[in-house]
Design a protein around this motif. Structure first.
Motif, PDB file in Angstrom:
ATOM      1  N   PRO A 192      23.766 -21.497 -18.787  1.00  0.00           N
ATOM      2  CA  PRO A 192      24.270 -21.898 -17.385  1.00  0.00           C
ATOM      3  C   PRO A 192      24.058 -21.009 -16.207  1.00  0.00           C
ATOM      4  CG  PRO A 192      26.221 -21.036 -18.618  1.00  0.00           C
ATOM      5  CD  PRO A 192      24.852 -20.741 -19.524  1.00  0.00           C
ATOM      6  N   SER A 193      23.922 -21.658 -15.052  1.00  0.00           N
ATOM      7  CA  SER A 193      23.373 -20.913 -14.046  1.00  0.00           C
ATOM      8  C   SER A 193      24.557 -19.878 -13.504  1.00  0.00           C
ATOM      9  CB  SER A 193      22.973 -21.686 -12.781  1.00  0.00           C
ATOM     10  OG  SER A 193      22.673 -20.927 -11.522  1.00  0.00           O
ATOM     11  N   ILE A 194      24.394 -18.967 -13.059  1.00  0.00           N
ATOM     12  CA  ILE A 194      25.621 -18.107 -12.296  1.00  0.00           C
ATOM     13  C   ILE A 194      26.022 -18.440 -10.793  1.00  0.00           C
ATOM     14  CG2 ILE A 194      25.563 -16.405 -14.108  1.00  0.00           C
ATOM     15  CD1 ILE A 194      24.246 -14.447 -11.763  1.00  0.00           C
ATOM     16  N   THR A 195      24.972 -19.366 -10.094  1.00  0.00           N
ATOM     17  CA  THR A 195      25.149 -19.463  -8.662  1.00  0.00           C
ATOM     18  C   THR A 195      24.483 -20.737  -8.351  1.00  0.00           C
ATOM     19  OG1 THR A 195      24.709 -18.609  -6.541  1.00  0.00           O
ATOM     20  CG2 THR A 195      23.160 -18.289  -8.211  1.00  0.00           C
ATOM     21  N   PRO A 196      24.911 -21.732  -7.329  1.00  0.00           N
ATOM     22  CA  PRO A 196      24.223 -22.693  -7.003  1.00  0.00           C
ATOM     23  C   PRO A 196      23.083 -22.426  -5.925  1.00  0.00           C
ATOM     24  CG  PRO A 196      26.239 -22.499  -6.061  1.00  0.00           C
ATOM     25  CD  PRO A 196      26.375 -21.476  -6.778  1.00  0.00           C
ATOM     26  N   SER A 197      23.002 -21.154  -5.449  1.00  0.00           N
ATOM     27  CA  SER A 197      22.130 -20.828  -4.572  1.00  0.00           C
ATOM     28  C   SER A 197      21.768 -19.154  -4.815  1.00  0.00           C
ATOM     29  CB  SER A 197      22.771 -21.038  -3.146  1.00  0.00           C
ATOM     30  OG  SER A 197      21.681 -20.302  -2.286  1.00  0.00           O
ATOM     31  N   ALA A 198      20.316 -19.218  -5.073  1.00  0.00           N
ATOM     32  CA  ALA A 198      20.002 -17.876  -5.468  1.00  0.00           C
ATOM     33  C   ALA A 198      19.877 -17.082  -4.296  1.00  0.00           C
ATOM     34  CB  ALA A 198      18.406 -17.779  -6.108  1.00  0.00           C
ATOM     35  N   GLU A 199      19.397 -17.727  -3.119  1.00  0.00           N
ATOM     36  CA  GLU A 199      19.328 -17.254  -1.869  1.00  0.00           C
ATOM     37  C   GLU A 199      20.501 -16.307  -1.493  1.00  0.00           C
ATOM     38  OE1 GLU A 199      16.742 -15.381   0.945  1.00  0.00           O
ATOM     39  OE2 GLU A 199      16.102 -17.025  -0.532  1.00  0.00           O
ATOM     40  N   ALA A 200      21.598 -17.386  -1.408  1.00  0.00           N
ATOM     41  CA  ALA A 200      22.860 -16.822  -1.150  1.00  0.00           C
ATOM     42  C   ALA A 200      23.537 -15.690  -1.884  1.00  0.00           C
ATOM     43  CB  ALA A 200      24.025 -18.105  -0.926  1.00  0.00           C
ATOM     44  N   LEU A 201      23.359 -15.782  -3.234  1.00  0.00           N
ATOM     45  CA  LEU A 201      23.892 -14.871  -4.061  1.00  0.00           C
ATOM     46  C   LEU A 201      23.229 -13.395  -3.658  1.00  0.00           C
ATOM     47  CD1 LEU A 201      25.416 -14.154  -6.746  1.00  0.00           C
ATOM     48  CD2 LEU A 201      23.261 -14.586  -8.092  1.00  0.00           C
ATOM     49  N   PHE A 202      21.833 -13.576  -3.346  1.00  0.00           N
ATOM     50  CA  PHE A 202      21.123 -12.179  -2.943  1.00  0.00           C
ATOM     51  C   PHE A 202      21.771 -11.633  -1.767  1.00  0.00           C
ATOM     52  CE2 PHE A 202      17.759  -9.870  -0.849  1.00  0.00           C
ATOM     53  CZ  PHE A 202      17.303  -8.944  -1.847  1.00  0.00           C
ATOM     54  N   LEU A 203      22.129 -12.554  -0.741  1.00  0.00           N
ATOM     55  CA  LEU A 203      23.079 -12.087   0.303  1.00  0.00           C
ATOM     56  C   LEU A 203      24.356 -11.692   0.170  1.00  0.00           C
ATOM     57  CD1 LEU A 203      22.063 -14.881   2.816  1.00  0.00           C
ATOM     58  CD2 LEU A 203      20.930 -12.489   2.766  1.00  0.00           C
ATOM     59  N   CYS A 204      24.958 -12.095  -0.961  1.00  0.00           N
ATOM     60  CA  CYS A 204      26.341 -11.940  -1.261  1.00  0.00           C
ATOM     61  C   CYS A 204      26.323 -10.451  -2.192  1.00  0.00           C
ATOM     62  CB  CYS A 204      26.816 -12.992  -1.985  1.00  0.00           C
ATOM     63  SG  CYS A 204      28.379 -12.995  -2.953  1.00  0.00           S
ATOM     64  N   THR A 205      25.147 -10.263  -2.782  1.00  0.00           N
ATOM     65  CA  THR A 205      25.453  -9.192  -3.831  1.00  0.00           C
ATOM     66  C   THR A 205      24.443  -7.941  -3.064  1.00  0.00           C
ATOM     67  OG1 THR A 205      23.578  -9.952  -4.941  1.00  0.00           O
ATOM     68  CG2 THR A 205      25.833 -10.402  -5.760  1.00  0.00           C
ATOM     69  N   VAL A 206      23.333  -8.111  -3.118  1.00  0.00           N
ATOM     70  CA  VAL A 206      22.487  -6.998  -2.800  1.00  0.00           C
ATOM     71  C   VAL A 206      22.727  -6.481  -1.138  1.00  0.00           C
ATOM     72  CG1 VAL A 206      20.063  -6.136  -2.481  1.00  0.00           C
ATOM     73  CG2 VAL A 206      20.951  -7.376  -4.437  1.00  0.00           C
ATOM     74  N   VAL A 207      22.595  -7.477  -0.391  1.00  0.00           N
ATOM     75  CA  VAL A 207      22.597  -7.316   1.056  1.00  0.00           C
ATOM     76  C   VAL A 207      23.891  -7.062   1.522  1.00  0.00           C
ATOM     77  CG1 VAL A 207      22.171  -8.245   3.355  1.00  0.00           C
ATOM     78  CG2 VAL A 207      20.706  -8.680   1.286  1.00  0.00           C
ATOM     79  N   HIS A 208      24.991  -7.519   1.166  1.00  0.00           N
ATOM     80  CA  HIS A 208      26.351  -7.274   1.680  1.00  0.00           C
ATOM     81  C   HIS A 208      26.911  -5.921   1.328  1.00  0.00           C
ATOM     82  CE1 HIS A 208      30.718  -7.385   1.249  1.00  0.00           C
ATOM     83  NE2 HIS A 208      30.631  -7.926   2.473  1.00  0.00           N
ATOM     84  N   CYS A 209      26.783  -5.506   0.005  1.00  0.00           N
ATOM     85  CA  CYS A 209      27.316  -4.258  -0.382  1.00  0.00           C
ATOM     86  C   CYS A 209      26.642  -2.805   0.000  1.00  0.00           C
ATOM     87  CB  CYS A 209      27.618  -4.330  -1.952  1.00  0.00           C
ATOM     88  SG  CYS A 209      25.934  -4.676  -2.928  1.00  0.00           S
ATOM     89  N   THR A 210      25.293  -3.461   0.406  1.00  0.00           N
ATOM     90  CA  THR A 210      24.293  -2.264   0.695  1.00  0.00           C
ATOM     91  C   THR A 210      24.719  -2.172   2.091  1.00  0.00           C
ATOM     92  OG1 THR A 210      22.625  -2.807  -0.872  1.00  0.00           O
ATOM     93  CG2 THR A 210      22.010  -1.387   1.155  1.00  0.00           C
ATOM     94  N   ASP A 211      25.014  -3.114   3.014  1.00  0.00           N
ATOM     95  CA  ASP A 211      25.363  -2.905   4.223  1.00  0.00           C
ATOM     96  C   ASP A 211      26.583  -2.119   4.519  1.00  0.00           C
ATOM     97  OD1 ASP A 211      24.605  -3.721   7.065  1.00  0.00           O
ATOM     98  OD2 ASP A 211      26.010  -5.432   7.077  1.00  0.00           O
ATOM     99  N   HIS A 212      27.683  -2.476   3.572  1.00  0.00           N
ATOM    100  CA  HIS A 212      28.880  -1.902   3.576  1.00  0.00           C
ATOM    101  C   HIS A 212      28.361  -0.159   3.456  1.00  0.00           C
ATOM    102  CE1 HIS A 212      32.570  -4.033   4.003  1.00  0.00           C
ATOM    103  NE2 HIS A 212      31.937  -4.870   3.734  1.00  0.00           N
ATOM    104  N   TRP A 213      27.853   0.111   2.205  1.00  0.00           N
ATOM    105  CA  TRP A 213      27.651   1.669   1.946  1.00  0.00           C
ATOM    106  C   TRP A 213      26.882   2.170   3.154  1.00  0.00           C
ATOM    107  CZ3 TRP A 213      29.643   5.233  -0.462  1.00  0.00           C
ATOM    108  CH2 TRP A 213      28.932   6.236  -0.656  1.00  0.00           C
ATOM    109  N   MET A 214      26.194   1.556   3.928  1.00  0.00           N
ATOM    110  CA  MET A 214      25.351   2.013   5.078  1.00  0.00           C
ATOM    111  C   MET A 214      26.350   2.469   6.010  1.00  0.00           C
ATOM    112  SD  MET A 214      22.443   2.828   4.223  1.00  0.00           S
ATOM    113  CE  MET A 214      20.865   2.284   3.254  1.00  0.00           C
ATOM    114  N   PHE A 215      27.110   1.556   6.260  1.00  0.00           N
ATOM    115  CA  PHE A 215      28.473   1.695   7.125  1.00  0.00           C
ATOM    116  C   PHE A 215      29.173   3.170   6.966  1.00  0.00           C
ATOM    117  CE2 PHE A 215      28.857  -3.162   7.958  1.00  0.00           C
ATOM    118  CZ  PHE A 215      27.859  -3.037   8.850  1.00  0.00           C
ATOM    119  N   VAL A 216      29.425   3.146   5.507  1.00  0.00           N
ATOM    120  CA  VAL A 216      30.327   4.268   4.974  1.00  0.00           C
ATOM    121  C   VAL A 216      29.423   5.667   5.368  1.00  0.00           C
ATOM    122  CG1 VAL A 216      31.125   5.264   2.987  1.00  0.00           C
ATOM    123  CG2 VAL A 216      31.368   3.069   3.338  1.00  0.00           C
TER     124      VAL A 216
END
Length: 387
Positions: A272-296
Protein backbone atom coordinates in the motif's frame (compact mmCIF):
# COMPACT_ATOMS: atom_id res chain seq x y z
CA UNK A 1 -4.01 25.62 -0.06
CA UNK A 2 -4.17 26.26 3.66
CA UNK A 3 -2.12 25.25 6.67
CA UNK A 4 -5.35 24.16 8.31
CA UNK A 5 -5.56 20.35 8.29
CA UNK A 6 -8.35 18.36 6.70
CA UNK A 7 -9.11 16.09 9.65
CA UNK A 8 -7.22 14.31 12.40
CA UNK A 9 -8.65 11.13 13.94
CA UNK A 10 -9.68 11.86 17.52
CA UNK A 11 -7.39 9.27 19.21
CA UNK A 12 -4.37 10.57 17.27
CA UNK A 13 -5.29 14.18 18.10
CA UNK A 14 -5.43 13.32 21.80
CA UNK A 15 -2.06 11.56 21.52
CA UNK A 16 -0.51 14.61 19.82
CA UNK A 17 -2.06 17.10 22.24
CA UNK A 18 -1.34 15.30 25.52
CA UNK A 19 1.83 13.33 24.77
CA UNK A 20 3.74 15.25 22.10
CA UNK A 21 2.64 18.86 22.51
CA UNK A 22 3.76 19.28 26.17
CA UNK A 23 7.34 18.38 25.21
CA UNK A 24 7.33 20.99 22.45
CA UNK A 25 5.83 23.62 24.78
CA UNK A 26 8.46 22.97 27.47
CA UNK A 27 11.25 23.25 24.89
CA UNK A 28 9.70 26.41 23.42
CA UNK A 29 9.40 27.95 26.88
CA UNK A 30 13.09 27.38 27.57
CA UNK A 31 14.16 28.75 24.19
CA UNK A 32 11.89 31.81 24.22
CA UNK A 33 11.92 32.80 27.89
CA UNK A 34 15.37 31.67 29.04
CA UNK A 35 17.76 31.34 26.11
CA UNK A 36 16.35 34.15 23.96
CA UNK A 37 16.53 36.87 26.65
CA UNK A 38 20.08 35.75 27.45
CA UNK A 39 21.04 36.01 23.79
CA UNK A 40 19.43 39.45 23.53
CA UNK A 41 21.32 40.71 26.60
CA UNK A 42 24.60 39.56 25.05
CA UNK A 43 23.72 41.27 21.77
CA UNK A 44 22.63 44.53 23.45
CA UNK A 45 25.79 44.70 25.57
CA UNK A 46 28.07 43.91 22.64
CA UNK A 47 29.18 40.56 24.04
CA UNK A 48 27.73 38.91 20.93
CA UNK A 49 28.33 40.32 17.47
CA UNK A 50 27.60 39.12 13.91
CA UNK A 51 30.36 36.73 12.77
CA UNK A 52 30.29 38.05 9.20
CA UNK A 53 28.93 41.00 7.18
CA UNK A 54 25.21 41.15 6.51
CA UNK A 55 25.57 40.91 2.74
CA UNK A 56 27.23 37.49 3.24
CA UNK A 57 24.59 36.32 5.71
CA UNK A 58 21.84 37.46 3.34
CA UNK A 59 23.52 35.81 0.36
CA UNK A 60 23.79 32.52 2.22
CA UNK A 61 20.13 32.75 3.21
CA UNK A 62 19.03 33.18 -0.40
CA UNK A 63 21.18 30.28 -1.62
CA UNK A 64 20.79 27.82 1.27
CA UNK A 65 17.11 27.97 2.24
CA UNK A 66 13.91 27.53 0.25
CA UNK A 67 14.39 31.14 -0.83
CA UNK A 68 16.22 29.45 -3.70
CA UNK A 69 12.85 28.73 -5.34
CA UNK A 70 12.70 32.48 -6.10
CA UNK A 71 15.63 32.06 -8.52
CA UNK A 72 14.72 33.25 -12.03
CA UNK A 73 18.11 33.17 -13.74
CA UNK A 74 21.42 34.93 -14.02
CA UNK A 75 21.51 38.62 -14.88
CA UNK A 76 22.97 39.10 -18.38
CA UNK A 77 26.47 40.57 -18.32
CA UNK A 78 27.38 43.58 -20.47
CA UNK A 79 30.42 41.79 -21.88
CA UNK A 80 28.53 38.68 -22.87
CA UNK A 81 30.60 36.55 -20.50
CA UNK A 82 28.80 34.14 -18.15
CA UNK A 83 27.21 36.16 -15.37
CA UNK A 84 27.77 35.50 -11.68
CA UNK A 85 24.79 37.56 -10.54
CA UNK A 86 21.88 35.32 -9.61
CA UNK A 87 18.51 37.06 -9.59
CA UNK A 88 15.76 36.02 -7.19
CA UNK A 89 12.19 37.32 -7.45
CA UNK A 90 8.96 36.58 -5.62
CA UNK A 91 6.81 37.65 -8.58
CA UNK A 92 5.66 34.08 -9.36
CA UNK A 93 4.30 33.72 -5.82
CA UNK A 94 1.83 36.56 -6.20
CA UNK A 95 1.58 39.60 -3.98
CA UNK A 96 3.19 39.45 -0.54
CA UNK A 97 1.37 41.42 2.09
CA UNK A 98 3.46 43.18 4.71
CA UNK A 99 2.80 45.77 7.43
CA UNK A 100 3.50 49.49 7.38
CA UNK A 101 4.66 51.89 10.06
CA UNK A 102 1.36 53.81 9.97
CA UNK A 103 -0.61 50.75 11.07
CA UNK A 104 -1.72 49.65 7.63
CA UNK A 105 -0.65 47.00 5.14
CA UNK A 106 1.21 47.07 1.85
CA UNK A 107 1.28 44.52 -0.99
CA UNK A 108 4.62 43.93 -2.71
CA UNK A 109 4.25 42.41 -6.16
CA UNK A 110 7.91 41.42 -6.40
CA UNK A 111 10.83 41.42 -3.99
CA UNK A 112 13.96 41.17 -6.11
CA UNK A 113 17.31 40.14 -4.66
CA UNK A 114 20.60 39.89 -6.60
CA UNK A 115 23.36 37.61 -5.29
CA UNK A 116 26.91 37.30 -6.59
CA UNK A 117 27.36 33.54 -6.49
CA UNK A 118 31.15 33.88 -6.53
CA UNK A 119 31.36 35.96 -3.35
CA UNK A 120 27.96 34.66 -2.09
CA UNK A 121 27.02 38.23 -1.22
CA UNK A 122 23.82 40.17 -1.89
CA UNK A 123 24.62 43.01 -4.28
CA UNK A 124 21.18 44.53 -4.83
CA UNK A 125 17.62 44.56 -3.49
CA UNK A 126 14.36 46.08 -4.72
CA UNK A 127 10.66 46.20 -3.83
CA UNK A 128 8.68 46.50 -7.08
CA UNK A 129 11.68 48.06 -8.81
CA UNK A 130 12.48 50.50 -6.00
CA UNK A 131 15.99 50.12 -4.56
CA UNK A 132 16.10 49.36 -0.84
CA UNK A 133 18.98 48.80 1.56
CA UNK A 134 20.37 45.37 2.30
CA UNK A 135 19.21 45.69 5.93
CA UNK A 136 15.61 46.49 5.03
CA UNK A 137 15.38 43.83 2.34
CA UNK A 138 16.89 41.23 4.70
CA UNK A 139 14.28 41.94 7.38
CA UNK A 140 11.39 41.84 4.90
CA UNK A 141 12.63 38.61 3.28
CA UNK A 142 12.95 36.92 6.69
CA UNK A 143 9.45 38.05 7.61
CA UNK A 144 8.06 36.72 4.32
CA UNK A 145 9.92 33.44 4.79
CA UNK A 146 8.65 32.78 8.31
CA UNK A 147 5.02 33.83 7.78
CA UNK A 148 4.38 32.87 4.16
CA UNK A 149 7.11 31.11 2.16
CA UNK A 150 8.05 28.37 4.64
CA UNK A 151 4.38 28.14 5.61
CA UNK A 152 3.73 27.21 1.99
CA UNK A 153 5.65 23.95 2.60
CA UNK A 154 3.30 23.18 5.49
CA UNK A 155 0.27 23.84 3.31
CA UNK A 156 1.61 21.67 0.49
CA UNK A 157 2.35 18.90 2.99
CA UNK A 158 -1.35 18.50 3.72
CA UNK A 159 -1.56 16.74 0.35
CA UNK A 160 1.08 14.20 1.42
CA UNK A 161 -0.68 12.78 4.45
CA UNK A 162 -2.77 9.64 4.85
CA UNK A 163 -3.92 9.58 8.45
CA UNK A 164 -6.11 6.52 7.76
CA UNK A 165 -3.30 4.47 6.22
CA UNK A 166 -3.27 0.83 7.40
CA UNK A 167 0.42 1.16 8.28
CA UNK A 168 0.46 2.54 11.81
CA UNK A 169 3.66 4.54 11.38
CA UNK A 170 2.29 6.26 8.27
CA UNK A 171 -0.98 7.11 10.00
CA UNK A 172 0.82 8.45 13.08
CA UNK A 173 3.25 10.58 11.12
CA UNK A 174 0.42 11.95 9.01
CA UNK A 175 -1.30 13.04 12.21
CA UNK A 176 1.91 14.68 13.45
CA UNK A 177 2.19 16.66 10.21
CA UNK A 178 -1.42 17.82 10.38
CA UNK A 179 -1.20 18.61 14.09
CA UNK A 180 1.90 20.79 13.90
CA UNK A 181 0.65 22.69 10.85
CA UNK A 182 -2.63 23.23 12.71
CA UNK A 183 -0.79 24.52 15.78
CA UNK A 184 1.37 26.80 13.66
CA UNK A 185 -1.60 28.22 11.79
CA UNK A 186 -4.18 28.52 14.53
CA UNK A 187 -1.91 29.26 17.52
CA UNK A 188 1.67 30.08 16.55
CA UNK A 189 1.03 32.85 14.05
CA UNK A 190 -1.62 34.59 16.19
CA UNK A 191 0.80 34.51 19.14
CA UNK A 192 3.51 36.12 17.02
CA UNK A 193 1.01 38.73 15.81
CA UNK A 194 0.04 39.59 19.37
CA UNK A 195 3.68 39.65 20.47
CA UNK A 196 4.52 42.38 17.97
CA UNK A 197 1.11 44.05 18.46
CA UNK A 198 0.29 43.75 14.77
CA UNK A 199 -2.62 41.33 14.29
CA UNK A 200 -2.81 42.50 10.67
CA UNK A 201 0.36 40.52 9.93
CA UNK A 202 -1.78 37.38 9.61
CA UNK A 203 -1.48 37.38 5.85
CA UNK A 204 -1.44 35.35 2.63
CA UNK A 205 -4.13 32.70 3.01
CA UNK A 206 -4.50 33.67 6.64
CA UNK A 207 -6.95 36.07 8.27
CA UNK A 208 -6.07 39.67 7.57
CA UNK A 209 -8.46 41.48 9.83
CA UNK A 210 -7.58 42.04 13.47
CA UNK A 211 -11.14 41.05 14.34
CA UNK A 212 -10.02 37.49 13.65
CA UNK A 213 -6.93 37.55 15.88
CA UNK A 214 -8.85 35.98 18.78
CA UNK A 215 -11.43 34.05 16.79
CA UNK A 216 -11.19 30.50 15.48
CA UNK A 217 -11.58 29.39 12.82
CA UNK A 218 -9.99 32.15 10.77
CA UNK A 219 -11.97 33.25 7.74
CA UNK A 220 -9.13 32.07 5.50
CA UNK A 221 -11.41 30.92 2.68
CA UNK A 222 -12.20 34.57 1.87
CA UNK A 223 -8.66 35.87 2.24
CA UNK A 224 -6.61 33.99 -0.34
CA UNK A 225 -3.61 35.48 -2.07
CA UNK A 226 0.13 35.10 -2.32
CA UNK A 227 2.40 32.09 -1.83
CA UNK A 228 -0.10 29.55 -0.56
CA UNK A 229 -1.86 29.72 -3.94
CA UNK A 230 1.35 29.49 -5.98
CA UNK A 231 2.26 26.60 -8.23
CA UNK A 232 4.50 23.87 -6.81
CA UNK A 233 8.08 24.35 -8.10
CA UNK A 234 9.12 21.63 -10.56
CA UNK A 235 12.37 20.61 -8.89
CA UNK A 236 14.53 18.62 -11.29
CA UNK A 237 11.99 18.70 -14.11
CA UNK A 238 12.05 20.35 -17.54
CA UNK A 239 12.04 24.12 -17.30
CA UNK A 240 13.35 24.23 -13.74
CA UNK A 241 15.91 27.01 -13.78
CA UNK A 242 17.08 26.34 -10.20
CA UNK A 243 19.40 23.72 -11.68
CA UNK A 244 21.63 26.68 -12.43
CA UNK A 245 22.33 26.98 -8.70
CA UNK A 246 23.50 23.40 -8.15
CA UNK A 247 27.18 24.39 -8.27
CA UNK A 248 26.56 27.27 -5.86
CA UNK A 249 24.17 25.85 -3.27
CA UNK A 250 24.46 22.85 -1.01
CA UNK A 251 20.71 22.85 -0.46
CA UNK A 252 19.86 23.02 -4.16
CA UNK A 253 22.35 20.27 -5.02
CA UNK A 254 20.94 18.01 -2.31
CA UNK A 255 17.31 18.56 -3.33
CA UNK A 256 17.95 18.03 -7.03
CA UNK A 257 20.00 14.87 -6.52
CA UNK A 258 17.60 13.44 -3.98
CA UNK A 259 14.40 13.88 -5.94
CA UNK A 260 14.87 11.32 -8.75
CA UNK A 261 16.07 8.71 -6.25
CA UNK A 262 13.17 9.56 -3.94
CA UNK A 263 10.59 9.19 -6.71
CA UNK A 264 12.14 5.98 -8.01
CA UNK A 265 12.29 4.34 -4.57
CA UNK A 266 8.76 5.47 -3.69
CA UNK A 267 7.38 3.95 -6.91
CA UNK A 268 9.31 0.74 -6.25
CA UNK A 269 7.97 0.48 -2.70
CA UNK A 270 4.67 -0.74 -4.13
CA UNK A 271 1.26 -0.97 -2.41
CA UNK A 272 0.00 0.00 0.00
CA UNK A 273 1.14 3.50 -0.82
CA UNK A 274 2.41 5.68 2.02
CA UNK A 275 1.14 8.91 0.42
CA UNK A 276 -1.50 10.14 -2.03
CA UNK A 277 1.02 12.58 -3.54
CA UNK A 278 4.70 11.80 -4.12
CA UNK A 279 5.44 15.46 -4.92
CA UNK A 280 3.85 16.66 -1.70
CA UNK A 281 5.66 13.99 0.32
CA UNK A 282 9.00 15.16 -1.08
CA UNK A 283 8.20 18.72 0.06
CA UNK A 284 6.91 17.47 3.42
CA UNK A 285 9.99 15.39 4.16
CA UNK A 286 13.18 16.25 2.27
CA UNK A 287 12.58 19.95 1.59
CA UNK A 288 10.83 21.00 4.81
CA UNK A 289 13.23 19.49 7.33
CA UNK A 290 16.31 20.55 5.33
CA UNK A 291 14.96 24.11 5.34
CA UNK A 292 14.68 23.93 9.13
CA UNK A 293 18.20 22.62 9.52
CA UNK A 294 19.57 25.43 7.36
CA UNK A 295 17.77 27.95 9.59
CA UNK A 296 19.40 26.32 12.60
CA UNK A 297 22.87 26.38 11.05
CA UNK A 298 22.51 30.09 10.28
CA UNK A 299 20.97 31.35 13.52
CA UNK A 300 21.78 28.90 16.33
CA UNK A 301 23.80 31.25 18.56
CA UNK A 302 23.67 34.77 19.97
CA UNK A 303 26.40 35.85 17.55
CA UNK A 304 24.52 34.58 14.52
CA UNK A 305 21.17 35.93 15.75
CA UNK A 306 22.88 39.31 16.13
CA UNK A 307 22.86 39.58 12.33
CA UNK A 308 19.06 39.77 12.38
CA UNK A 309 18.87 42.05 15.42
CA UNK A 310 21.41 44.53 14.06
CA UNK A 311 19.79 44.54 10.62
CA UNK A 312 16.45 45.34 12.26
CA UNK A 313 17.93 48.22 14.24
CA UNK A 314 19.57 49.64 11.13
CA UNK A 315 16.36 49.26 9.08
CA UNK A 316 14.39 51.25 11.67
CA UNK A 317 16.97 54.05 11.99
CA UNK A 318 17.83 54.43 8.32
CA UNK A 319 16.30 57.56 6.72
CA UNK A 320 14.16 57.15 3.62
CA UNK A 321 16.00 58.42 0.55
CA UNK A 322 13.08 57.97 -1.85
CA UNK A 323 9.44 58.95 -1.63
CA UNK A 324 8.32 55.79 -3.44
CA UNK A 325 9.91 53.38 -0.95
CA UNK A 326 7.17 51.84 1.23
CA UNK A 327 7.36 52.81 4.91
CA UNK A 328 7.29 49.42 6.55
CA UNK A 329 7.12 48.61 10.25
CA UNK A 330 10.60 47.08 10.46
CA UNK A 331 10.55 46.95 14.27
CA UNK A 332 7.59 44.58 14.14
CA UNK A 333 8.80 42.73 11.04
CA UNK A 334 12.17 41.82 12.55
CA UNK A 335 10.67 40.51 15.78
CA UNK A 336 8.86 37.71 13.93
CA UNK A 337 11.87 35.82 12.48
CA UNK A 338 13.86 36.37 15.68
CA UNK A 339 11.20 34.48 17.63
CA UNK A 340 10.45 31.94 14.89
CA UNK A 341 14.07 30.92 14.33
CA UNK A 342 14.42 30.23 18.05
CA UNK A 343 11.99 27.34 17.45
CA UNK A 344 13.52 26.02 14.22
CA UNK A 345 15.57 23.21 15.79
CA UNK A 346 14.35 19.76 16.76
CA UNK A 347 13.11 19.02 20.26
CA UNK A 348 13.13 15.91 22.48
CA UNK A 349 10.34 13.43 21.73
CA UNK A 350 9.79 9.69 21.92
CA UNK A 351 8.18 9.07 18.53
CA UNK A 352 9.90 8.03 15.33
CA UNK A 353 10.22 11.01 13.03
CA UNK A 354 13.54 10.62 11.20
CA UNK A 355 14.43 8.60 8.13
CA UNK A 356 17.28 7.02 10.09
CA UNK A 357 15.03 5.42 12.74
CA UNK A 358 11.95 4.65 10.65
CA UNK A 359 10.48 1.14 10.55
CA UNK A 360 9.46 1.68 6.93
CA UNK A 361 11.93 0.22 4.39
CA UNK A 362 11.39 3.19 2.05
CA UNK A 363 12.67 5.76 4.55
CA UNK A 364 15.58 3.58 5.66
CA UNK A 365 16.61 3.13 2.02
CA UNK A 366 16.33 6.87 1.41
CA UNK A 367 18.50 7.57 4.44
CA UNK A 368 21.24 5.36 3.06
CA UNK A 369 20.95 7.03 -0.33
CA UNK A 370 20.97 10.50 1.21
CA UNK A 371 24.12 9.70 3.20
CA UNK A 372 25.94 9.18 -0.07
CA UNK A 373 25.07 12.75 -1.08
CA UNK A 374 25.39 14.65 2.21
CA UNK A 375 25.69 12.77 5.53
CA UNK A 376 24.85 15.81 7.66
CA UNK A 377 21.67 16.71 5.79
CA UNK A 378 20.73 13.02 5.61
CA UNK A 379 20.94 12.76 9.42
CA UNK A 380 18.28 15.47 9.81
CA UNK A 381 15.78 14.13 7.26
CA UNK A 382 12.36 13.62 8.82
CA UNK A 383 9.38 11.65 7.59
CA UNK A 384 6.82 14.12 8.90
CA UNK A 385 6.43 17.72 9.99
CA UNK A 386 7.09 17.84 13.70
CA UNK A 387 8.30 21.41 14.17
Amino acid sequence: MSMRPITIPWPLYLWCMHVMWPGFVITAFWRLFVRHPWWMRRIRTGAAAPPKPLDEVFGEFMLETTAFIWFVGFEPSASGAPSTIARFSTAFLGKLRTITADGGTHDISAIQIDVDVTSRKVVGARYDGVDVSTERAFVQVLFAMTTQIHAWLHAASNFAVDQLNPRREVANQSAYTLFFSHMGFDYGLPLLAKRVRRPDMLVASMARNELFADVLPFDDEDNMMGPLQAQVPAFGEAGDCTEGLIRHSRFVAFVHRMKPVFMEQLAAAGPPSITPSAEALFLCTVVHCTDHWMFVRMFDSADKMASIVKAGEAAVKEPYARDDEPRLDYAALVAVPILAFNLADDWPHLVRSHFRNSTLPFYRTMYEEAKKLDPELAYHLQSCIIK
